[in-house]
Design a protein around this motif. Structure first.
Motif, PDB file in Angstrom:
ATOM      1  N   ASN A  49     -36.303 -51.471 -16.338  1.00 11.32           N
ATOM      2  CA  ASN A  49     -34.865 -51.260 -16.286  1.00 11.32           C
ATOM      3  C   ASN A  49     -34.331 -51.387 -14.867  1.00 11.32           C
ATOM      4  N   THR A  50     -35.127 -50.981 -13.890  1.00 10.59           N
ATOM      5  CA  THR A  50     -34.704 -51.078 -12.495  1.00 10.59           C
ATOM      6  C   THR A  50     -34.480 -52.526 -12.109  1.00 10.59           C
ATOM      7  N   LYS A  51     -35.345 -53.424 -12.568  1.00 15.56           N
ATOM      8  CA  LYS A  51     -35.187 -54.847 -12.261  1.00 15.56           C
ATOM      9  C   LYS A  51     -33.914 -55.394 -12.884  1.00 15.56           C
ATOM     10  N   SER A  89     -28.508 -57.375 -12.208  1.00 17.05           N
ATOM     11  CA  SER A  89     -27.115 -57.300 -12.631  1.00 17.05           C
ATOM     12  C   SER A  89     -26.216 -56.977 -11.448  1.00 17.05           C
ATOM     13  N   SER A  90     -26.639 -56.075 -10.611  1.00 11.94           N
ATOM     14  CA  SER A  90     -25.874 -55.704  -9.426  1.00 11.94           C
ATOM     15  C   SER A  90     -25.718 -56.888  -8.486  1.00 11.94           C
ATOM     16  N   ASN A 127     -22.328 -58.743  -7.213  1.00  9.97           N
ATOM     17  CA  ASN A 127     -22.066 -58.939  -5.794  1.00  9.97           C
ATOM     18  C   ASN A 127     -21.838 -60.409  -5.485  1.00  9.97           C
ATOM     19  N   PHE A 128     -22.654 -61.288  -6.049  1.00 17.90           N
ATOM     20  CA  PHE A 128     -22.511 -62.719  -5.822  1.00 17.90           C
ATOM     21  C   PHE A 128     -21.156 -63.202  -6.330  1.00 17.90           C
ATOM     22  N   MET A 174     -28.464 -60.118   0.400  1.00 20.24           N
ATOM     23  CA  MET A 174     -29.923 -60.162   0.243  1.00 20.24           C
ATOM     24  C   MET A 174     -30.588 -58.995   0.944  1.00 20.24           C
ATOM     25  N   ILE A 175     -30.033 -58.545   2.051  1.00 20.41           N
ATOM     26  CA  ILE A 175     -30.598 -57.424   2.801  1.00 20.41           C
ATOM     27  C   ILE A 175     -30.465 -56.126   2.017  1.00 20.41           C
TER      28      ILE A 175
END
Length: 51
Positions: free
Chosen positions: A2-4, A9-10, A14-15, A49-50
């Motif tokens: 689920n974390t992945k 999704s986040s 953002n993109f 990415m950071i």
């Protein structure tokens, strides 16, 4: 697992926000150059990415 999914999704959100911001900047700022717009996109994408 689920974390992945949450992270992916986040990053997609953002993109999308980065692209929308660049698009609006290109439409609204009459004196912006393509080079400046691309440079701003690179910076925003690196920061994404950071994080």
């Amino acid at each position: 697992m689920n974390t992945k999914k949450k992270c992916s999704s986040s990053k997609q959100v953002n993109f999308s926000m980065i692209v929308k911001k660049a698009y609006e900047k290109g439409l609204n700022e009459s004196e912006i150059t393509l080079e400046k717009l691309i440079e701003d996109l690179k910076i925003d994408l690196r920061n994404m990415m950071i994080n």
